[in-house]
Design a protein around this motif. Structure first.
Motif, short mmCIF file in Angstrom:
data_model
loop_
_atom_site.label_atom_id
_atom_site.label_comp_id
_atom_site.label_asym_id
_atom_site.label_seq_id
_atom_site.Cartn_x
_atom_site.Cartn_y
_atom_site.Cartn_z
N GLY A 19 18.94 60.79 -29.03
CA GLY A 19 19.18 60.34 -27.68
C GLY A 19 20.54 60.74 -27.14
O GLY A 19 20.83 60.53 -25.95
N ASN A 20 21.37 61.31 -27.99
CA ASN A 20 22.71 61.76 -27.59
C ASN A 20 22.92 63.20 -28.02
O ASN A 20 23.83 63.50 -28.80
CB ASN A 20 23.77 60.84 -28.22
CG ASN A 20 23.75 59.46 -27.64
OD1 ASN A 20 24.32 59.23 -26.58
ND2 ASN A 20 23.09 58.52 -28.30
N PRO A 21 22.09 64.12 -27.53
CA PRO A 21 22.19 65.51 -27.96
C PRO A 21 23.45 66.18 -27.42
O PRO A 21 24.03 65.74 -26.43
CB PRO A 21 20.94 66.15 -27.37
CG PRO A 21 20.67 65.35 -26.14
CD PRO A 21 21.08 63.93 -26.49
N ILE A 125 3.79 62.51 -35.62
CA ILE A 125 4.84 61.98 -34.75
C ILE A 125 6.17 62.64 -35.07
O ILE A 125 6.60 62.66 -36.22
CB ILE A 125 4.96 60.45 -34.92
CG1 ILE A 125 3.62 59.77 -34.66
CG2 ILE A 125 6.04 59.88 -34.01
CD1 ILE A 125 3.56 58.33 -35.09
N THR A 126 6.81 63.17 -34.05
CA THR A 126 8.14 63.77 -34.22
C THR A 126 9.19 62.80 -33.68
O THR A 126 8.88 61.90 -32.89
CB THR A 126 8.26 65.10 -33.46
OG1 THR A 126 8.12 64.84 -32.06
CG2 THR A 126 7.23 66.11 -33.94
N LEU A 127 10.41 63.02 -34.08
CA LEU A 127 11.52 62.23 -33.56
C LEU A 127 11.61 62.39 -32.05
O LEU A 127 11.86 61.43 -31.32
CB LEU A 127 12.82 62.65 -34.24
CG LEU A 127 14.08 61.92 -33.83
CD1 LEU A 127 13.97 60.42 -34.09
CD2 LEU A 127 15.28 62.50 -34.57
N ASP A 128 11.39 63.59 -31.58
CA ASP A 128 11.39 63.89 -30.16
C ASP A 128 10.40 63.00 -29.40
O ASP A 128 10.71 62.48 -28.33
CB ASP A 128 11.05 65.37 -29.97
CG ASP A 128 11.26 65.87 -28.57
OD1 ASP A 128 12.37 65.68 -28.04
OD2 ASP A 128 10.31 66.43 -28.00
N ALA A 129 9.21 62.80 -29.96
CA ALA A 129 8.19 61.97 -29.32
C ALA A 129 8.61 60.51 -29.21
O ALA A 129 8.20 59.81 -28.30
CB ALA A 129 6.87 62.09 -30.08
N LEU A 130 9.44 60.05 -30.15
CA LEU A 130 9.90 58.67 -30.10
C LEU A 130 10.97 58.45 -29.04
O LEU A 130 11.10 57.36 -28.50
CB LEU A 130 10.47 58.26 -31.47
CG LEU A 130 9.51 58.24 -32.64
CD1 LEU A 130 10.26 57.84 -33.91
CD2 LEU A 130 8.34 57.31 -32.39
N VAL A 131 11.74 59.49 -28.73
CA VAL A 131 12.90 59.35 -27.86
C VAL A 131 12.64 59.84 -26.44
O VAL A 131 13.03 59.17 -25.47
CB VAL A 131 14.12 60.09 -28.48
CG1 VAL A 131 15.32 60.04 -27.55
CG2 VAL A 131 14.46 59.49 -29.83
N CYS A 132 11.99 60.98 -26.29
CA CYS A 132 11.80 61.57 -24.96
C CYS A 132 10.93 60.69 -24.08
O CYS A 132 9.98 60.07 -24.54
CB CYS A 132 11.16 62.95 -25.09
SG CYS A 132 12.33 64.17 -25.68
N ASP A 133 11.29 60.68 -22.80
CA ASP A 133 10.56 59.89 -21.80
C ASP A 133 10.47 58.41 -22.20
O ASP A 133 9.45 57.77 -22.00
CB ASP A 133 9.16 60.46 -21.56
CG ASP A 133 9.20 61.88 -21.03
OD1 ASP A 133 10.09 62.17 -20.21
OD2 ASP A 133 8.37 62.69 -21.45
N ASN A 134 11.55 57.91 -22.77
CA ASN A 134 11.62 56.51 -23.19
C ASN A 134 12.88 55.89 -22.57
O ASN A 134 13.90 55.72 -23.24
CB ASN A 134 11.64 56.41 -24.71
CG ASN A 134 11.49 54.99 -25.22
OD1 ASN A 134 11.70 54.03 -24.49
ND2 ASN A 134 11.12 54.87 -26.48
N PRO A 135 12.83 55.59 -21.27
CA PRO A 135 14.04 55.11 -20.59
C PRO A 135 14.57 53.78 -21.13
O PRO A 135 15.77 53.56 -21.10
CB PRO A 135 13.61 54.99 -19.12
CG PRO A 135 12.12 54.95 -19.13
CD PRO A 135 11.69 55.70 -20.36
N VAL A 136 13.70 52.94 -21.62
CA VAL A 136 14.18 51.66 -22.17
C VAL A 136 15.02 51.91 -23.42
O VAL A 136 16.11 51.35 -23.58
CB VAL A 136 13.00 50.70 -22.46
CG1 VAL A 136 13.50 49.42 -23.11
CG2 VAL A 136 12.24 50.39 -21.18
#
Length: 162
Positions: A19-21, A125-136
């Motif tokens: 989330g902090n790339p 499931i990738t790490l990207d899928a857990l973080v991307c488009d997840n504003p909360v």
């Protein structure tokens, strides 16, 4: 099946980094945002770095970042790497197994199959899928300094435009 605290903390670390790339994050930042002790984080970060999920840099300007792109980190791989050394039940332990039924126990096979099914469900499931488009999630892990700095500082000084 119960996920160990180590794996739980590891997922928080990986999601925070994803989330902090584009910047090195610090253990202190993660501890504050993810409600974890810095001592426990240090152990988990070290293990994730040894496994290649993280890249760490020591020193005054040090920190950590993902060891590879978030879309290449498979959650099933993370869980297998961190959970499989922990015996699912006593009969799976190399030492301290006192169960006399181990050789004939069909429950052991069923438990092994269930654990493999659990890991297999995490493989798509990738790490990207857990973080991307997840504003909360991003509102929790995004650095406060970035949000307040961008809100407080104007992009252009209005006095210089004339």
């Amino acid at each position: 099946m119960r996920v160990t605290k180590r794996t739980n903390i590891a997922m928080r670390v990986l999601m925070f980094c994803a989330g902090n790339p584009g910047r090195l994050v610090t253990k202190h930042e993660i501890a504050q945002r993810c409600n974890a002790s810095e001592n426990h984080l240090a152990q988990v970060i070290n293990q994730l770095a040894q496994l290649g999920f993280l890249h760490t840099q020591r020193g005054r300007n040090g920190g950590l970042e993902l060891g590879r792109p978030a879309d290449q980190i498979i959650i099933g791989d993370v869980f297998r790497a961190l959970e499989q050394p922990v015996p699912l039940a006593e009969c799976f332990a190399d030492v301290d197994n006192t169960c006399p039924l181990t050789e004939a126990c069909r429950l052991r096979t069923a438990l092994s199959d269930a654990a493999n099914a659990f890991y297999n469900m995490l493989d798509p499931i990738t790490l990207d899928a857990l973080v991307c488009d997840n504003p909360v999630l991003m509102s929790i892990i995004a650095p406060e300094t970035c949000r307040t700095a961008s809100a407080a500082a104007p992009l252009v000084n209005s006095e210089t435009i004339n």
